[in-house]
Design a protein around this motif. Structure first.
Motif, PDB file in Angstrom:
ATOM      1  N   SER A  40      35.045  37.422  28.071  1.00  0.00           N
ATOM      2  CA  SER A  40      34.215  38.256  28.602  1.00  0.00           C
ATOM      3  C   SER A  40      34.841  39.429  29.395  1.00  0.00           C
ATOM      4  O   SER A  40      36.074  39.087  29.845  1.00  0.00           O
ATOM      5  CB  SER A  40      33.763  37.211  29.817  1.00  0.00           C
ATOM      6  OG  SER A  40      33.141  37.838  31.052  1.00  0.00           O
ATOM      7  N   SER A  59      34.021  42.538  32.101  1.00  0.00           N
ATOM      8  CA  SER A  59      33.322  42.893  33.185  1.00  0.00           C
ATOM      9  C   SER A  59      34.256  44.391  33.487  1.00  0.00           C
ATOM     10  O   SER A  59      35.241  44.424  33.919  1.00  0.00           O
ATOM     11  CB  SER A  59      33.100  42.098  34.347  1.00  0.00           C
ATOM     12  OG  SER A  59      32.657  40.929  33.964  1.00  0.00           O
ATOM     13  N   TYR A  63      34.292  47.109  36.799  1.00  0.00           N
ATOM     14  CA  TYR A  63      33.745  47.638  38.394  1.00  0.00           C
ATOM     15  C   TYR A  63      34.109  49.159  38.677  1.00  0.00           C
ATOM     16  O   TYR A  63      35.013  49.668  38.207  1.00  0.00           O
ATOM     17  CB  TYR A  63      34.168  46.608  39.191  1.00  0.00           C
ATOM     18  CG  TYR A  63      33.917  45.456  38.827  1.00  0.00           C
ATOM     19  CD1 TYR A  63      34.536  44.312  38.023  1.00  0.00           C
ATOM     20  CD2 TYR A  63      33.053  44.605  39.871  1.00  0.00           C
ATOM     21  CE1 TYR A  63      34.121  43.125  37.807  1.00  0.00           C
ATOM     22  CE2 TYR A  63      32.584  43.226  39.624  1.00  0.00           C
ATOM     23  CZ  TYR A  63      33.484  42.485  38.588  1.00  0.00           C
ATOM     24  OH  TYR A  63      32.869  41.220  38.380  1.00  0.00           O
ATOM     25  N   GLN A  73      35.105  51.155  42.024  1.00  0.00           N
ATOM     26  CA  GLN A  73      35.678  51.097  43.346  1.00  0.00           C
ATOM     27  C   GLN A  73      35.896  52.437  43.909  1.00  0.00           C
ATOM     28  O   GLN A  73      36.468  53.318  43.477  1.00  0.00           O
ATOM     29  CB  GLN A  73      36.955  50.281  43.619  1.00  0.00           C
ATOM     30  CG  GLN A  73      37.099  50.046  45.173  1.00  0.00           C
ATOM     31  CD  GLN A  73      38.396  49.301  45.168  1.00  0.00           C
ATOM     32  OE1 GLN A  73      39.255  48.984  44.358  1.00  0.00           O
ATOM     33  NE2 GLN A  73      38.117  48.134  46.347  1.00  0.00           N
ATOM     34  N   LEU A 112      33.736  47.816  45.988  1.00  0.00           N
ATOM     35  CA  LEU A 112      33.686  47.357  44.734  1.00  0.00           C
ATOM     36  C   LEU A 112      32.340  47.106  44.340  1.00  0.00           C
ATOM     37  O   LEU A 112      31.529  46.183  44.699  1.00  0.00           O
ATOM     38  CB  LEU A 112      34.514  46.099  44.631  1.00  0.00           C
ATOM     39  CG  LEU A 112      35.767  46.332  44.220  1.00  0.00           C
ATOM     40  CD1 LEU A 112      36.645  44.950  44.220  1.00  0.00           C
ATOM     41  CD2 LEU A 112      35.949  46.466  42.567  1.00  0.00           C
ATOM     42  N   PHE A 138      29.921  46.479  40.587  1.00  0.00           N
ATOM     43  CA  PHE A 138      29.821  45.844  39.189  1.00  0.00           C
ATOM     44  C   PHE A 138      28.796  46.787  38.365  1.00  0.00           C
ATOM     45  O   PHE A 138      27.928  47.234  38.842  1.00  0.00           O
ATOM     46  CB  PHE A 138      28.955  44.363  39.474  1.00  0.00           C
ATOM     47  CG  PHE A 138      28.650  43.916  37.916  1.00  0.00           C
ATOM     48  CD1 PHE A 138      27.428  43.843  37.588  1.00  0.00           C
ATOM     49  CD2 PHE A 138      29.596  43.211  37.336  1.00  0.00           C
ATOM     50  CE1 PHE A 138      27.160  43.484  36.375  1.00  0.00           C
ATOM     51  CE2 PHE A 138      29.480  42.828  35.889  1.00  0.00           C
ATOM     52  CZ  PHE A 138      27.840  42.599  35.427  1.00  0.00           C
ATOM     53  N   LEU A 192      38.140  54.469  41.235  1.00  0.00           N
ATOM     54  CA  LEU A 192      38.930  53.481  40.452  1.00  0.00           C
ATOM     55  C   LEU A 192      38.091  52.792  39.669  1.00  0.00           C
ATOM     56  O   LEU A 192      37.236  52.185  40.119  1.00  0.00           O
ATOM     57  CB  LEU A 192      40.017  52.842  41.418  1.00  0.00           C
ATOM     58  CG  LEU A 192      40.871  51.609  40.690  1.00  0.00           C
ATOM     59  CD1 LEU A 192      41.903  52.525  39.976  1.00  0.00           C
ATOM     60  CD2 LEU A 192      41.517  50.927  41.829  1.00  0.00           C
ATOM     61  N   LEU A 221      37.739  49.670  37.447  1.00  0.00           N
ATOM     62  CA  LEU A 221      38.470  48.410  37.322  1.00  0.00           C
ATOM     63  C   LEU A 221      37.771  47.430  36.097  1.00  0.00           C
ATOM     64  O   LEU A 221      36.693  47.417  36.156  1.00  0.00           O
ATOM     65  CB  LEU A 221      38.453  47.304  38.617  1.00  0.00           C
ATOM     66  CG  LEU A 221      39.349  48.134  39.624  1.00  0.00           C
ATOM     67  CD1 LEU A 221      39.073  47.397  40.966  1.00  0.00           C
ATOM     68  CD2 LEU A 221      40.785  47.802  39.300  1.00  0.00           C
ATOM     69  N   SER A 229      37.666  37.294  31.558  1.00  0.00           N
ATOM     70  CA  SER A 229      37.791  35.888  32.019  1.00  0.00           C
ATOM     71  C   SER A 229      37.440  35.016  30.826  1.00  0.00           C
ATOM     72  O   SER A 229      36.894  35.546  29.702  1.00  0.00           O
ATOM     73  CB  SER A 229      36.565  35.549  33.083  1.00  0.00           C
ATOM     74  OG  SER A 229      35.513  35.790  32.517  1.00  0.00           O
ATOM     75  N   GLU A 242      36.491  33.089  38.036  1.00  0.00           N
ATOM     76  CA  GLU A 242      37.970  33.289  38.183  1.00  0.00           C
ATOM     77  C   GLU A 242      38.063  34.403  37.096  1.00  0.00           C
ATOM     78  O   GLU A 242      38.324  34.458  35.976  1.00  0.00           O
ATOM     79  CB  GLU A 242      38.911  32.303  37.841  1.00  0.00           C
ATOM     80  CG  GLU A 242      40.391  32.784  38.141  1.00  0.00           C
ATOM     81  CD  GLU A 242      41.458  31.548  37.777  1.00  0.00           C
ATOM     82  OE1 GLU A 242      40.880  30.629  37.524  1.00  0.00           O
ATOM     83  OE2 GLU A 242      42.465  31.761  38.170  1.00  0.00           O
ATOM     84  N   GLN A 243      38.250  35.791  37.358  1.00  0.00           N
ATOM     85  CA  GLN A 243      38.456  36.920  36.788  1.00  0.00           C
ATOM     86  C   GLN A 243      39.762  37.666  37.004  1.00  0.00           C
ATOM     87  O   GLN A 243      40.420  37.424  38.035  1.00  0.00           O
ATOM     88  CB  GLN A 243      37.081  38.025  36.851  1.00  0.00           C
ATOM     89  CG  GLN A 243      35.887  37.669  36.554  1.00  0.00           C
ATOM     90  CD  GLN A 243      34.782  38.455  36.471  1.00  0.00           C
ATOM     91  OE1 GLN A 243      35.190  39.767  36.582  1.00  0.00           O
ATOM     92  NE2 GLN A 243      33.370  38.276  36.322  1.00  0.00           N
ATOM     93  N   PHE A 297      41.788  40.831  36.978  1.00  0.00           N
ATOM     94  CA  PHE A 297      41.666  42.398  36.823  1.00  0.00           C
ATOM     95  C   PHE A 297      42.787  43.029  36.409  1.00  0.00           C
ATOM     96  O   PHE A 297      43.989  42.800  36.588  1.00  0.00           O
ATOM     97  CB  PHE A 297      41.296  42.775  38.268  1.00  0.00           C
ATOM     98  CG  PHE A 297      40.107  42.479  38.739  1.00  0.00           C
ATOM     99  CD1 PHE A 297      39.935  41.150  39.407  1.00  0.00           C
ATOM    100  CD2 PHE A 297      39.074  43.446  38.772  1.00  0.00           C
ATOM    101  CE1 PHE A 297      38.475  40.950  39.722  1.00  0.00           C
ATOM    102  CE2 PHE A 297      37.618  43.064  39.276  1.00  0.00           C
ATOM    103  CZ  PHE A 297      37.564  41.845  39.464  1.00  0.00           C
ATOM    104  N   GLY A 298      42.385  44.202  35.820  1.00  0.00           N
ATOM    105  CA  GLY A 298      43.448  45.139  35.204  1.00  0.00           C
ATOM    106  C   GLY A 298      43.856  46.066  36.437  1.00  0.00           C
ATOM    107  O   GLY A 298      43.575  46.101  37.685  1.00  0.00           O
ATOM    108  N   PRO A 299      44.993  46.972  36.228  1.00  0.00           N
ATOM    109  CA  PRO A 299      45.521  47.732  37.116  1.00  0.00           C
ATOM    110  C   PRO A 299      44.343  49.042  37.589  1.00  0.00           C
ATOM    111  O   PRO A 299      44.618  49.557  38.706  1.00  0.00           O
ATOM    112  CB  PRO A 299      46.924  48.361  36.765  1.00  0.00           C
ATOM    113  CG  PRO A 299      46.635  48.298  35.247  1.00  0.00           C
ATOM    114  CD  PRO A 299      45.702  46.990  35.060  1.00  0.00           C
ATOM    115  N   ARG A 350      42.121  55.551  37.490  1.00  0.00           N
ATOM    116  CA  ARG A 350      41.814  56.494  38.550  1.00  0.00           C
ATOM    117  C   ARG A 350      41.413  57.442  37.883  1.00  0.00           C
ATOM    118  O   ARG A 350      42.142  58.526  37.121  1.00  0.00           O
ATOM    119  CB  ARG A 350      43.148  56.768  39.410  1.00  0.00           C
ATOM    120  CG  ARG A 350      42.758  57.682  40.469  1.00  0.00           C
ATOM    121  CD  ARG A 350      42.177  57.239  41.468  1.00  0.00           C
ATOM    122  NE  ARG A 350      42.695  56.162  42.205  1.00  0.00           N
ATOM    123  CZ  ARG A 350      42.293  55.299  43.266  1.00  0.00           C
ATOM    124  NH1 ARG A 350      41.030  55.778  43.663  1.00  0.00           N
ATOM    125  NH2 ARG A 350      43.023  54.483  43.690  1.00  0.00           N
TER     126      ARG A 350
END
Lengths: 113, 116
Positions: B31, B33, B35, B37, B43, B45, B88, B90, B94, B104-105, B107-109, B112
């Motif tokens: 999975s 996802s 986002y 921000q 943040l 979705f 940003l 993101l 999961s 519980e996901q 996240f990557g960095p 930007r």
């Protein structure tokens, strides 16, 4: 998805215990309560999750009363590195198993030396 | 185990252009996802992909699209960029649905994106 309400900001001194409370009056039977931590310019990081009563892991505790309409994240003996935004999320992965998290405004915790 | 990786980390585009962002999930995660921000909206979705199918979508215009490949890597595309798309972005991965803990996901960095 149930809406959550948290304080916008909190300050704490190093070494103190910090409790951040989240209200979620419309929580559904299948919903879990999850907390994430986010540092500036980084993605959120999973802290802890619970359904009822108390959950504890190596970094935090989560207290959930019987009616589940609120929850409290407890951070023991905070340090400067705990300065971050903390998000309370309520929801399940749905009938389709979809993962779409709703992040509210979060609580900006500032730890003071 | 390697974490979620996103490329590029920084991007500057001008209005009207299009952009493609890439996300590689943690090995074994199916999975992905996305986002957005921003300081003003927080943040939000965008959409989620699972086994190459879009499973859920947020309230964003059709200029925002995505896809997932058979190896679970995902791309997000924004066409006709607007100044308000500066944010940003993101990506989070999961395990398959039904695993515990739920939601519980990882996240990557983030990427930007600046639109000028």
């Amino acid at each position: 998805l149930a809406k959550t309400t948290q304080p916008i900001s909190m300050d704490s001194y190093e070494g103190q215990e910090v409790n951040i409370t989240c209200s979620h009056n419309n929580i559904a039977t299948n919903d879990y309560i999850t907390w994430y931590q986010q540092f500036p310019s980084q993605g959120p990081r999973f802290i802890i999750q619970g359904y009822k009563t108390k959950v504890t892991n190596e970094v935090a505790s989560l207290f959930i009363p019987a009616d589940r309409k609120s929850s409290t994240l407890s951070l023991p003996r905070v340090s400067l590195s705990d300065t971050a935004v903390y998000y309370c999320l309520v929801g399940d992965i749905g009938q389709t198993g979809a993962n779409n998290l709703f992040f509210g405004t979060g609580t900006r915790l500032t730890v003071i030396p | 185990k390697a974490g979620v990786t996103q490329t590029p980390r920084y991007l500057i585009k001008t209005r009207g252009q299009q952009v493609t962002l890439s996300c590689s999930p943690i090995s074994g995660h199916r999975s992905v996802s996305w986002y957005q921000q921003t300081p003003g909206q927080g943040l939000q979705f965008l959409f989620e992909y699972f086994s190459e199918t879009q499973r859920n979508k947020g309230n964003f215009p059709g200029r925002f699209s995505g896809r997932q490949f058979s190896n679970s890597r995902s791309e997000m595309n924004v066409s006709t960029l607007e100044l308000g798309d500066s944010a940003l972005y993101l990506c989070a991965s999961s395990l398959a649905a039904g695993t515990s803990p739920v939601n519980e996901q990882y996240f990557g960095p983030g990427t930007r994106l600046t639109v000028t």
